[in-house]
Design a protein around this motif. Structure first.
Motif, mmCIF file in Angstrom:
data_model
loop_
_atom_site.group_PDB
_atom_site.id
_atom_site.type_symbol
_atom_site.label_atom_id
_atom_site.label_comp_id
_atom_site.label_asym_id
_atom_site.label_seq_id
_atom_site.Cartn_x
_atom_site.Cartn_y
_atom_site.Cartn_z
ATOM 1 N N ASP B 88 0.833 -1.213 0.000
ATOM 2 C CA ASP B 88 0.000 0.000 0.000
ATOM 3 C C ASP B 88 0.864 1.257 0.000
ATOM 4 O O ASP B 88 0.545 2.254 -0.662
ATOM 5 C CB ASP B 88 -0.918 0.027 1.232
ATOM 6 C CG ASP B 88 -1.956 -1.081 1.204
ATOM 7 O OD1 ASP B 88 -2.025 -1.798 0.185
ATOM 8 O OD2 ASP B 88 -2.676 -1.251 2.199
ATOM 9 N N GLN B 143 3.175 3.988 5.788
ATOM 10 C CA GLN B 143 2.681 2.648 5.472
ATOM 11 C C GLN B 143 3.816 1.656 5.218
ATOM 12 O O GLN B 143 3.751 0.510 5.665
ATOM 13 C CB GLN B 143 1.679 2.728 4.315
ATOM 14 C CG GLN B 143 0.480 3.568 4.724
ATOM 15 C CD GLN B 143 -0.692 3.570 3.774
ATOM 16 O OE1 GLN B 143 -1.749 4.042 4.132
ATOM 17 N NE2 GLN B 143 -0.525 3.057 2.581
ATOM 18 N N GLY B 193 -16.688 -4.432 -1.158
ATOM 19 C CA GLY B 193 -15.632 -4.125 -0.199
ATOM 20 C C GLY B 193 -16.100 -3.641 1.145
ATOM 21 O O GLY B 193 -15.273 -3.308 2.003
ATOM 22 N N GLY B 196 -15.017 -1.958 4.205
ATOM 23 C CA GLY B 196 -13.760 -1.254 3.961
ATOM 24 C C GLY B 196 -12.580 -2.141 4.262
ATOM 25 O O GLY B 196 -12.567 -2.875 5.252
ATOM 26 N N VAL B 198 -9.581 -1.343 5.188
ATOM 27 C CA VAL B 198 -8.672 -0.952 6.266
ATOM 28 C C VAL B 198 -9.189 -1.349 7.629
ATOM 29 O O VAL B 198 -8.413 -1.516 8.568
ATOM 30 C CB VAL B 198 -8.404 0.564 6.208
ATOM 31 C CG1 VAL B 198 -7.281 0.923 7.161
ATOM 32 C CG2 VAL B 198 -8.003 0.949 4.824
ATOM 33 N N GLN B 336 -13.872 -6.707 -7.789
ATOM 34 C CA GLN B 336 -13.050 -5.600 -7.289
ATOM 35 C C GLN B 336 -11.901 -5.268 -8.239
ATOM 36 O O GLN B 336 -11.208 -4.267 -8.034
ATOM 37 C CB GLN B 336 -12.524 -5.937 -5.896
ATOM 38 C CG GLN B 336 -13.650 -6.096 -4.873
ATOM 39 C CD GLN B 336 -13.155 -6.226 -3.449
ATOM 40 O OE1 GLN B 336 -11.959 -6.371 -3.202
ATOM 41 N NE2 GLN B 336 -14.083 -6.174 -2.497
ATOM 42 N N GLY B 339 -8.349 -4.047 -7.320
ATOM 43 C CA GLY B 339 -8.413 -2.919 -6.398
ATOM 44 C C GLY B 339 -7.349 -1.855 -6.539
ATOM 45 O O GLY B 339 -7.599 -0.700 -6.223
ATOM 46 N N LEU B 341 -5.466 -0.976 -9.326
ATOM 47 C CA LEU B 341 -5.114 -0.500 -10.668
ATOM 48 C C LEU B 341 -5.679 0.896 -10.905
ATOM 49 O O LEU B 341 -6.515 1.368 -10.137
ATOM 50 C CB LEU B 341 -5.662 -1.472 -11.713
ATOM 51 C CG LEU B 341 -5.202 -2.922 -11.563
ATOM 52 C CD1 LEU B 341 -5.991 -3.835 -12.484
ATOM 53 C CD2 LEU B 341 -3.712 -3.038 -11.859
ATOM 54 N N VAL B 344 -4.797 5.563 -9.064
ATOM 55 C CA VAL B 344 -5.120 6.087 -7.739
ATOM 56 C C VAL B 344 -5.616 4.966 -6.829
ATOM 57 O O VAL B 344 -6.229 5.234 -5.801
ATOM 58 C CB VAL B 344 -6.158 7.233 -7.783
ATOM 59 C CG1 VAL B 344 -5.543 8.493 -8.326
ATOM 60 C CG2 VAL B 344 -7.379 6.819 -8.589
ATOM 61 N N GLY B 345 -5.353 3.716 -7.220
ATOM 62 C CA GLY B 345 -5.668 2.594 -6.332
ATOM 63 C C GLY B 345 -4.723 2.634 -5.145
ATOM 64 O O GLY B 345 -3.512 2.800 -5.296
ATOM 65 N N THR B 346 -5.281 2.504 -3.974
ATOM 66 C CA THR B 346 -4.453 2.664 -2.781
ATOM 67 C C THR B 346 -4.186 1.354 -2.058
ATOM 68 O O THR B 346 -3.381 1.321 -1.132
ATOM 69 C CB THR B 346 -5.130 3.628 -1.798
ATOM 70 O OG1 THR B 346 -6.444 3.137 -1.531
ATOM 71 C CG2 THR B 346 -5.205 5.026 -2.378
ATOM 72 N N ASP B 347 -4.870 0.305 -2.459
ATOM 73 C CA ASP B 347 -4.644 -0.994 -1.823
ATOM 74 C C ASP B 347 -5.313 -2.071 -2.656
ATOM 75 O O ASP B 347 -6.065 -1.770 -3.583
ATOM 76 C CB ASP B 347 -5.183 -1.009 -0.383
ATOM 77 C CG ASP B 347 -6.677 -0.786 -0.332
ATOM 78 O OD1 ASP B 347 -7.403 -1.386 -1.153
ATOM 79 O OD2 ASP B 347 -7.141 -0.017 0.509
ATOM 80 N N ASN B 349 -7.750 -3.739 -2.024
ATOM 81 C CA ASN B 349 -9.137 -3.849 -1.578
ATOM 82 C C ASN B 349 -9.307 -4.904 -0.477
ATOM 83 O O ASN B 349 -8.328 -5.328 0.130
ATOM 84 C CB ASN B 349 -10.075 -4.081 -2.758
ATOM 85 C CG ASN B 349 -11.371 -3.301 -2.574
ATOM 86 O OD1 ASN B 349 -11.937 -3.312 -1.490
ATOM 87 N ND2 ASN B 349 -11.810 -2.638 -3.605
#
Lengths: 404, 612
Positions: B88, B143, B193, B196, B198, B336, B339, B341, B344-347, B349
């Motif tokens: 991440d 992170q 998801g 969430g 996280v 998903q 998740g 790609l 601006v994907g941050t993780d 998913n």
């Protein structure tokens, strides 16, 4: 880190308290990480003024012997930043309307015009976006040149929030509170307080009205300020004249008026007194009354009431004779039009104007025109013996995107 | 020109360059930290060796030894989530993150949530927008640091601290970045998801932070699986709830698609290798044709997995875990879309974290740690070790120093982020990114003599000895000029006491509305009438045209209710009357970050020139 559902900017700043909380969280996290080394753990353009019964449309017109002036919204009416109010005039003896919007100010918020008997016109811009006072523009040559002015606040969004006499003085109704009336000697820069909703409501002579807000200003025959108001109590419309140091209620009783609130929708000076358009009652019981005074507001002639039957007012125009012409919109979006004159006394239904009519306007020559705004085009229809005839398309060079 | 401004593009080169530079600098700090820790390891080992030789206690170290190896469930969580955090963090290093994250990720995440959630989210989005470079760089290191922390510290206080830090940061991201995973919004679904990703990092972090004794019995694992079971059953019921659009596919291409079809179509449009998008599109087509059946399968599987987990019976738990892993992987790939790609994907998913958590729960039930008796010392040394250094085993020393290093990486990100959060003004880079960097010059300023709002004559000569900030404003402008006025007012505040040596001067930029009555009204509207060093100048049209020409200011009267089109420009003139800098002051879309940033930039430039 996002959910799969995830994929513009609020201009309001976050509160310092919220920022402080977030900062506290970030600092605590950092501190916690350190500690763990040792232990775990505007009025929308075109929208009638709110709350009035019926609502007062800003779309309006005034006819004088020399010319008629009309103010209406054009452009993309669903987008406030791309809605631009325009001012048009039609000279006596001609049939072609001309664009006369004063340049130099964005007109997204609305445009109000007052026409003096001499033909000079005073236009005021309603505030929009971050502009919170109203610039003014005055012309004595039918909009060819304009002189600037400024008000100490924002104009109330009603058709008669400005009143001018030839060469001054002027009156303006500002929108703050329930309305503040200010007056200028003619320079359009220095304004003095004349009255406010609060001072008028405190005056014993207005108790019969129960003033809700001020809705119109004009001058009486002797040059004294006259103010129109919305009244919570029925019976007599709220028309008040400034006599000496006092305000005097000069509104007549309305024969045949339904109970409920009244509201002065238009208030105009005439050479011998004043003319007013007043609503009485609410909803489907609402009626419109026209009234005229020719003896310096001592007495009034009142028309019969025009039942509104739940229709909304689309435009209100004044005729050269002191009468009024209105356009209304029914629940099925169909337009209707009616006119009233002091000589006839009763309302005359006009041939229903074309679909999408923005305003029905009296011409200087006594005819009626329907103005239809379609984005950057104004279509003009004239009422003839066979109905409405399309007479003129007028292209308006609207600068979309110029207001941000 | 007024009205021609625009917001920042995600690939803004100025922001991108500043982001790379910040990452490079911070990486250098981390390298230095690594060298220091390596030196520390060398010194401590040398001291240990010399003392042990002197005392004859080379084999007597005990610190860093545990009665049983790390429980498999805990190890799984620690390693998987350690890798996920590092991954991440690397995703946060994508060049589109500084500008793209608030508008493309944070704000949309809360868009369907209640007002209070949107307010919380706007706090995070505003701070990010105000400090895009420092926030994005900070997130990378926080992170990566947390991930390394989890990976290098397998046991003891260090490891538990890593779990607590992971849970804490996860909570911040879940609230401010994920809008609580959308659980308060409309249309949430396990398939998309919810609740969430996280929040699962938080759960894993809490589990890693528990005492070792918590893992000695199957109670923790059973409790975790029961909780997951109830969650799955709840998600199954939500999935089956009528009227939410999940039972519909898409009857024909022009019909409104069902919720799942629409989401899959949206995911397929994300920029990605064609092989992935083709998989997602294929599933989208299948769901469009068989929406009802697909949802039925999803509901049955969710309810079935939930019942298996709630039952607590080993065989059913095994079935539930296998089914859960298969369903999670399928959803991860086909719904998903992995998740992460699209730039601006941050993780990755929620599915990988979710499968990891319930698999860890299963391991905590069936693979309990076995206590190992420590062998008795062969011989009692002549002198028992007494100091802390003497009792630390070499491997524990390495891990401790590595853990300190990982925490250092976290702090390399957390410290600037904490500082940025407390700064109410946006970074100057926001303005430089949209308006360009100030144009540095050193030329004589054109003289002028005009009239201020009080009727006083003001010339550039009369301002000699002060630094002058000169701009051009339309008193009846509805958008840019009031914003620029506020930027100048804030600049005056930021200058503090030194504002006494700075004059803020504007010249009317409207040939039709140019009276002192108008400049006075504008001053009052913007609160500039209270500034003693403020002057709003006007003059005859001839005078104004001369000043506009000499300062390169464009002014155009446009018809039909449009405001005057004019240049947005600021000159900084030094005490000797030399123009030193020219700034583009177009506020663009008028974002709060842009306004605040411009004030910060102007303040720093004025201070620099005033002191040069």
């Amino acid at each position: 880190v996002i959910a799969a559902t995830g994929r513009r900017q609020d201009r309001r700043r976050i509160s310092s308290r919220s920022r402080a909380l977030y900062a506290l969280g970030a600092v605590t996290l950092s501190a916690g990480a350190l500690a763990s080394c040792s232990s775990p753990g505007g009025t929308t353009p075109g929208t009638p003024v709110a709350g009035a019964v019926p609502s007062i449309p800003l779309t309006s017109s005034s006819a004088r012997s020399a010319a008629s002036w009309a103010s209406l919204a054009m452009g993309h009416l669903g987008d406030p930043l791309n809605t631009f109010w325009q001012l048009f005039y039609l000279s006596s003896g001609t049939t072609r309307w001309v664009l006369a919007t004063p340049p130099g100010v964005a007109s997204n918020g609305g445009l109000v015009a007052s026409v003096a008997a001499s033909g000079s016109v005073l236009a005021g811009f309603e505030p929009s976006q971050d502009l919170r006072f109203s610039p003014l523009a005055q012309s004595t040559d039918q909009g060819t040149t304009w002189a600037p002015g400024v008000l100490p606040g924002g104009l109330a969004p009603v058709p008669d929030s400005l009143s001018t006499s030839s060469g001054g003085p002027e009156l303006a109704l500002l929108r703050n509170g329930g309305g503040n009336v200010v007056g200028s000697a003619g320079d359009l820069a220095e304004w003095k307080a004349v009255a406010s909703e609060r001072t008028l409501a405190a005056d014993p002579s207005t108790s019969v009205c129960g003033i809700a807000r001020l809705t119109a200003v004009t001058f009486g025959a002797a040059g004294a300020p006259v103010v129109g108001a919305a009244c919570t109590r029925g019976g007599r419309p709220g028309v008040f004249e400034h006599v000496g140091a006092d305000w005097v209620s000069v509104g007549p009783s309305l024969p045949g008026a339904p109970g409920g609130p009244t509201e002065v929708i238009r208030l105009l000076s005439t050479p011998t007194g004043a003319a007013a358009l007043v609503s009485a009652g609410t909803g489907s019981n609402g009626k419109l009354f026209a009234m005229w005074s020719t003896d310096s507001l001592k007495s009034w002639t009142v028309s019969v009431g025009l039942p509104l039957a739940g229709e909304t007012l689309t435009s209100i125009g004044a005729t050269t004779t002191g009468g009024f012409v209105i356009a209304t919109t029914g629940t099925d979006a169909r337009r209707s039009a009616s006119a009233v004159s002091p000589s006839a006394g009763g309302w005359q239904d006009l041939v229903p104007p074309p679909a999408g009519t923005s305003a029905v306007v009296a011409t200087p020559d006594g005819a009626f025109d329907a103005l239809i705004a379609n984005q950057s085009t104004l279509d003009v229809y004239t009422l003839g013996s066979g109905g409405w005839n399309r007479m003129q398309p007028l292209s308006v060079p609207i600068q979309y995107g110029s207001s941000g | 020109m007024t009205g021609m401004g625009h917001g920042l593009q995600t690939n803004n080169p100025a922001i991108g360059a500043a982001f790379r530079s910040a990452l490079d600098h911070q990486f250098l700090i981390i390298l230095i930290l690594a060298v220091v820790l390596a030196l520390a390891w060398n010194v401590i080992r040398t001291i240990q060796y010399r003392r042990a030789v002197a005392a004859g206690t080379v084999d007597a170290r005990v610190l860093g030894q545990w009665p049983y190896p790390e429980p498999p469930a805990r190890r799984l969580l620690r390693i998987i989530f350690g890798i996920l955090w590092v991954f991440d963090g690397l995703l946060q290093a994508q060049s589109s993150m500084p500008v793209g994250l608030p508008g493309s990720v944070i704000t949309p995440a809360g868009s369907s949530s209640p007002g209070w959630v949107q307010h919380l989210v706007s706090v995070g989005a505003t701070i990010w927008s105000d400090h895009p470079v420092s926030a994005a760089a900070a997130t990378v290191w926080i992170q990566v640091g947390i991930g390394l922390f989890l990976l290098v510290a397998p046991r003891g206080y260090w490891s538990r601290t890593a779990g607590a830090v992971s849970a804490g940061w996860g909570l911040v991201v879940w609230v401010f970045g994920e809008a609580f995973g959308g659980i308060f919004g409309h249309g949430s679904s396990w398939l998309f998801g919810s609740p969430g990703a996280v929040v699962l990092y938080v759960v894993a972090g809490v589990l890693v932070a528990l005492r070792d004794s918590s893992w000695e019995t199957p109670r923790l694992g059973r409790g975790l699986l029961r909780g997951m079971g109830v969650f799955f059953i709840g998600m199954g019921i939500l999935q089956a709830w009528p009227g939410r659009g999940f039972w519909a596919g898409q009857a024909h291409p022009t019909a409104t698609p069902g919720a799942l079809t629409a989401m899959v179509d949206q995911m397929a449009q994300i920029s990605q290798p064609s092989v992935f998008s083709s998989w997602v599109r294929s599933f989208g087509s299948f769901d469009a044709a068989h929406g009802w059946a697909v949802n039925l399968v999803a509901v049955v599987l969710l309810l079935g997995i939930g019942v298996c987990f709630v039952s607590g019976r080993r065989r059913l738990l095994w079935v539930g875990v296998i089914a859960g892993v298969v369903v999670c992987l399928a959803d991860w790939v086909f719904v998903q879309d992995l998740g992460f790609l699209g730039g601006v994907g941050t993780d990755p998913n929620s599915m990988i974290p979710m499968a990891s958590v319930f698999t860890a729960g299963y391991l905590a039930v069936v693979r309990l740690p076995v206590r190992v008796e420590a062998p008795a010392p062969a011989a009692t040394p002549a002198a028992a070790p007494t100091g802390l250094l003497d009792r630390v085993s070499p491997s524990y020393l390495v891990r401790s120093l590595a853990a300190i290093g990982a925490m250092g990486v976290v702090l390399v990100g957390a410290a600037p982020m904490a500082l940025a959060s407390t700064n109410p003004n946006a970074d100057p880079i926001v303005t430089e990114a949209s308006d360009g960097t100030p144009n540095i010059v050193d030329v004589p300023s054109a003289p002028f003599t005009l009239t201020d709002q009080t009727g006083r004559q003001v010339s550039l000569k009369s301002l000699a000895g002060h630094t002058v900030v000169l701009t051009f404003l339309d008193p009846v402008c509805v958008s840019d000029c009031p914003l620029i006025a506020q930027e100048l007012r804030v600049t005056d505040q930021m200058l503090g006491a030194s504002a006494a040596n700075v004059d803020l001067v504007a010249v009317v930029n409207n040939p039709l509305y140019d009276t002192t009555a108008l400049t006075t009204a504008f001053d009052k509207q913007e609160g500039l009438d209270r500034l003693p060093n403020w002057a709003y100048l006007t003059g005859s049209l001839t005078q104004l045209h001369q000043v506009w020409n000499e300062y390169g200011v464009q002014t155009e009267v446009t018809p039909a209710g449009a405001m005057i089109a004019h240049s947005d420009i600021v000159y900084i003139i030094d005490r000797k009357g030399q123009t030193r800098e020219i700034l583009n002051s177009d506020p663009g879309n008028g974002s709060a970050a842009g306004e605040s940033s411009f004030s910060a930039l102007l303040t720093s430039q004025v201070q620099h020139i005033a002191h040069s």
